[in-house]
Design an enzyme around this catalytic site. Structure first.
Site, PDB file in Angstrom:
ATOM      1  N   LYS A   1       0.834  -1.211   0.000  1.00 57.49           N
ATOM      2  CA  LYS A   1       0.000   0.000   0.000  1.00 57.49           C
ATOM      3  C   LYS A   1       0.866   1.257   0.000  1.00 57.49           C
ATOM      4  O   LYS A   1       0.638   2.178  -0.781  1.00 57.49           O
ATOM      5  CB  LYS A   1      -0.900   0.008   1.238  1.00 57.49           C
ATOM      6  N   ASN A   2       1.861   1.280   0.868  1.00 61.89           N
ATOM      7  CA  ASN A   2       2.644   2.507   1.023  1.00 61.89           C
ATOM      8  C   ASN A   2       3.604   2.753  -0.139  1.00 61.89           C
ATOM      9  O   ASN A   2       4.194   3.835  -0.240  1.00 61.89           O
ATOM     10  CB  ASN A   2       3.405   2.484   2.358  1.00 61.89           C
TER      11      ASN A   2
ATOM     12  N   ARG B   1       0.511  14.419  13.339  1.00 65.36           N
ATOM     13  CA  ARG B   1       0.859  14.276  11.928  1.00 65.36           C
ATOM     14  C   ARG B   1       0.825  15.586  11.147  1.00 65.36           C
ATOM     15  O   ARG B   1       0.059  15.747  10.191  1.00 65.36           O
ATOM     16  CB  ARG B   1      -0.029  13.229  11.247  1.00 65.36           C
TER      17      ARG B   1
ATOM     18  N   CYS C   1      -5.463   8.392   9.425  1.00 62.29           N
ATOM     19  CA  CYS C   1      -5.582   7.684  10.694  1.00 62.29           C
ATOM     20  C   CYS C   1      -5.339   8.618  11.879  1.00 62.29           C
ATOM     21  O   CYS C   1      -4.447   9.461  11.827  1.00 62.29           O
ATOM     22  CB  CYS C   1      -4.522   6.609  10.754  1.00 62.29           C
TER      23      CYS C   1
ATOM     24  N   ARG D   1      -8.979   0.048   4.885  1.00 64.20           N
ATOM     25  CA  ARG D   1      -8.090   1.027   4.245  1.00 64.20           C
ATOM     26  C   ARG D   1      -6.728   0.410   3.933  1.00 64.20           C
ATOM     27  O   ARG D   1      -6.082   0.786   2.952  1.00 64.20           O
ATOM     28  CB  ARG D   1      -7.865   2.229   5.169  1.00 64.20           C
TER      29      ARG D   1
ATOM     30  N   ASP E   1       4.363   0.531  12.027  1.00 69.52           N
ATOM     31  CA  ASP E   1       3.098  -0.086  11.597  1.00 69.52           C
ATOM     32  C   ASP E   1       2.942  -1.516  12.122  1.00 69.52           C
ATOM     33  O   ASP E   1       1.830  -2.044  12.166  1.00 69.52           O
ATOM     34  CB  ASP E   1       2.999  -0.094  10.063  1.00 69.52           C
TER      35      ASP E   1
HETATM   36  C1  UD1 Z   1       4.131   6.791   6.290  1.00 69.74           C
HETATM   37  C2  UD1 Z   1       3.287   5.559   6.114  1.00 69.74           C
HETATM   38  C3  UD1 Z   1       2.785   5.049   7.454  1.00 69.74           C
HETATM   39  C4  UD1 Z   1       3.967   4.844   8.396  1.00 69.74           C
HETATM   40  C5  UD1 Z   1       4.834   6.088   8.459  1.00 69.74           C
HETATM   41  C6  UD1 Z   1       6.113   5.879   9.272  1.00 69.74           C
HETATM   42  C7  UD1 Z   1       2.351   5.915   3.920  1.00 69.74           C
HETATM   43  C8  UD1 Z   1       1.145   6.173   3.100  1.00 69.74           C
HETATM   44  N1  UD1 Z   1       2.170   5.866   5.241  1.00 69.74           N
HETATM   45  O1  UD1 Z   1       3.280   7.788   6.840  1.00 69.74           O
HETATM   46  O2  UD1 Z   1       2.105   3.817   7.254  1.00 69.74           O
HETATM   47  O3  UD1 Z   1       3.474   4.529   9.681  1.00 69.74           O
HETATM   48  O4  UD1 Z   1       5.233   6.510   7.153  1.00 69.74           O
HETATM   49  O5  UD1 Z   1       6.855   4.841   8.744  1.00 69.74           O
HETATM   50  O6  UD1 Z   1       3.434   5.701   3.411  1.00 69.74           O
HETATM   51  N2  UD1 Z   1       5.976  14.562  10.732  1.00 69.74           N
HETATM   52  C9  UD1 Z   1       6.070  15.898  11.046  1.00 69.74           C
HETATM   53  N3  UD1 Z   1       5.973  16.815  10.036  1.00 69.74           N
HETATM   54  C10 UD1 Z   1       5.781  16.449   8.744  1.00 69.74           C
HETATM   55  C11 UD1 Z   1       5.700  15.078   8.429  1.00 69.74           C
HETATM   56  C12 UD1 Z   1       5.788  14.147   9.437  1.00 69.74           C
HETATM   57  O7  UD1 Z   1       6.236  16.252  12.211  1.00 69.74           O
HETATM   58  O8  UD1 Z   1       5.697  17.322   7.879  1.00 69.74           O
HETATM   59  C13 UD1 Z   1       6.036  13.567  11.821  1.00 69.74           C
HETATM   60  C14 UD1 Z   1       4.712  12.808  11.958  1.00 69.74           C
HETATM   61  O9  UD1 Z   1       3.795  13.523  12.777  1.00 69.74           O
HETATM   62  C15 UD1 Z   1       5.160  11.527  12.608  1.00 69.74           C
HETATM   63  C16 UD1 Z   1       6.538  11.302  11.987  1.00 69.74           C
HETATM   64  O10 UD1 Z   1       6.968  12.561  11.472  1.00 69.74           O
HETATM   65  O11 UD1 Z   1       5.291  11.676  13.994  1.00 69.74           O
HETATM   66  C17 UD1 Z   1       6.566  10.273  10.895  1.00 69.74           C
HETATM   67  O12 UD1 Z   1       5.708  10.648   9.864  1.00 69.74           O
HETATM   68  P1  UD1 Z   1       5.990  10.241   8.338  1.00 69.74           P
HETATM   69  O13 UD1 Z   1       7.237   9.446   8.244  1.00 69.74           O
HETATM   70  O14 UD1 Z   1       5.868  11.474   7.521  1.00 69.74           O
HETATM   71  O15 UD1 Z   1       4.768   9.282   8.055  1.00 69.74           O
HETATM   72  P2  UD1 Z   1       3.764   9.323   6.859  1.00 69.74           P
HETATM   73  O16 UD1 Z   1       4.467   9.612   5.582  1.00 69.74           O
HETATM   74  O17 UD1 Z   1       2.568  10.118   7.221  1.00 69.74           O
END
Ligand code: UD1
Length: 418
Positions: free
Chosen positions: A22-23, A121, A116, A395, A303
């Site tokens: 998915k990711n 986030r 989620c 999802r 995850d």
């Molecule tokens: C992706 C994955 C999700 C996985 C996560 C971490 C997808 C669609 N989803 O989510 O399944 O759990 O990586 O491996 O690929 N953060 C900030 N600012 C930002 C962006 C992120 O503070 O602009 C923080 C988030 O709040 C979180 C952490 O960084 O605490 C990790 O987030 P991130 O690696 O960006 O996860 P996603 O890309 O949302």
């Protein structure tokens, strides 16, 4: 109300075929915005999140043709710069369209994302990255408006290796003028899969350790790409085998993508056999308690924390899991405790005092991976478990109950919970 009804206590046995990740699928679909030519993807999982991203792309002007696990995303009418509010509110990954749209059209308007409820986030790192590429970023009434005549390469040091921010910046940089360097980038296998696809589309992009270098091009072309297998699905199914004291194989899977997870599983006493593209796990009478921290790849994947916690709830001794990626990953612990688990949270760490047996209950899935944890708990529990909140589970898990049923689980989907 839709629910999964599970009669627990049956050891699972057999082989489960793993879907495409998915990711990896979500950013790969978004990458199609970077070109006029068709992007053809294979091994697309049958998931609601994938349907959401394809709908988003269709609404932006792409022509999407999907047949089973294959999708072709080509130019439709003309591309528009404003993303559909509903789809972005449903799923955070839709926010990834921002960078490619501004790179192609000079303007993108995208609502702040949903997804989620596993933590705050924010998207500050995405926006900082686009600013570093010369974009002007404004926020108006919950919409992010990004403009740029042409993006220019820049140097970005991510304070945290965010998966989404890395993908967002890397995609935008492919069409920027000059070189972009992303330091402390995420290097999850799904990010690397996206980079491989971008390379096939003609991007000049490379990764060394945690640094991604992109030399921007005027345009990219189409490509055909097979997505990597879903390591989260593979890990979840292996845990389903282990929690029921069964013997389950998963294939195709790349064992190296699950190194940290497999090391933890081994430490609980589960016996593992690794093939080139398969893993077999044989459960034991009672797992040993372990301690672990989640971390960005190559660390233990956040995850897989909830499904592992379900498994550790019946371990011998007290396990500890420290969650370093998402602050609200623990929502599964309330329903799991309703099933008898003994879990105490202290800040970012939970202690799980193992018990002999879980008991079937009616429980509600709090999020995608928390939902999977409750299904696993139900498979091992005495009696009947009814899991609601299937919108979350659907999802992220492709045909979860039919895959589990095929290896001996007594699990059924019902339209009501009677
Ligand atoms: C992706 C994955 C999700 C996985 C996560 C971490 C997808 C669609 N989803 O989510 O399944 O759990 O990586 O491996 O690929 N953060 C900030 N600012 C930002 C962006 C992120 O503070 O602009 C923080 C988030 O709040 C979180 C952490 O960084 O605490 C990790 O987030 P991130 O690696 O960006 O996860 P996603 O890309 O949302």
């Amino acid at each position: 109300m839709k629910s999964l009804v599970i009669e627990g206590g049956n050891p699972l046995s057999g082989t489960v075929s793993i879907s495409g990740a998915k990711n990896a699928a979500l950013p790969a679909c978004v990458a199609s915005l970077l070109t006029e030519d068709p992007v053809i993807l294979h091994s697309i999982p049958q998931l609601r999140d994938v349907s959401t991203i394809l709908y988003t792309l269709g609404a932006l002007g792409k022509r999407v043709v999907r047949h089973d696990a294959n999708v072709s995303i080509a130019a439709g009418g003309s591309l528009i710069s404003e993303a559909n509010a509903y789809s972005v509110s449903q799923m955070r990954a839709s926010f990834l369209v921002l960078g490619p749209l501004v790179a192609r059209l000079g303007k993108a308007v995208v609502p702040l994302p949903g997804g989620c409820a596993i933590g705050a986030r924010p998207v500050d790192l995405h926006l900082e990255g686009l600013r570093a590429l010369g974009a002007r970023v404004e926020e108006r009434n919950g919409m992010v408006v990004v403009t740029a005549d042409r993006l220019t390469g820049g140097t970005i040091h991510l304070p945290f290796p965010s998966v989404g921010a890395t993908e967002q910046i890397a995609m935008a940089a492919c069409l920027a003028e000059g070189q972009t360097v992303i330091h402390n980038a995420a290097i999850e296998p799904e990010v690397i899969d996206l980079i491989e696809l971008l390379g096939k589309m003609g991007a000049d992009i490379s990764v060394t350790d945690r640094t991604i270098r992109v030399m921007g091009k005027r345009s990219l072309g189409g490509a055909e790409h097979m997505l990597i297998p879903d390591r989260m699905e593979a890990g979840t199914i292996l845990l389903a085998g282990a929690i029921t004291r069964g013997r389950v194989s998963v294939s195709p899977v790349r064992p190296q993508h699950l190194d940290a997870f497999l090391n933890s599983l081994r430490a609980t006493g589960v016996e593992l056999e690794l093939g080139e593209m398969s893993i077999t796990a044989t459960g034991i009478t009672r797992p040993t308690a372990i301690k672990l921290d989640t971390a960005p790849y190559p660390g233990f994947p956040t995850d897989l924390h909830p499904p592992l916690a379900a498994f550790l709830s019946i371990a011998d001794g007290t396990s500890k899991i420290t969650e370093s990626v998402f602050e609200r990953r623990f929502a599964y612990s309330v329903p799991l405790c309703k099933m008898g688990a003994r879990i105490v949270q202290d800040g970012a760490t939970i202690s799980i005092q193992g018990i002999d047996e879980l008991t079937g209950q009616q429980v509600d899935a709090p999020d995608i991976r928390g939902g999977a944890a409750l299904v696993l708990a139900g498979l091992a529990a005495r009696g009947r478990t009814v899991v609601t909140g299937l919108d979350h589970i659907d999802r992220g898990h492709a045909n979860l109950e039919s895959k589990l049923r095929a290896i001996g689980a007594r699990i059924e989907r019902r339209e009501d919970d009677s």
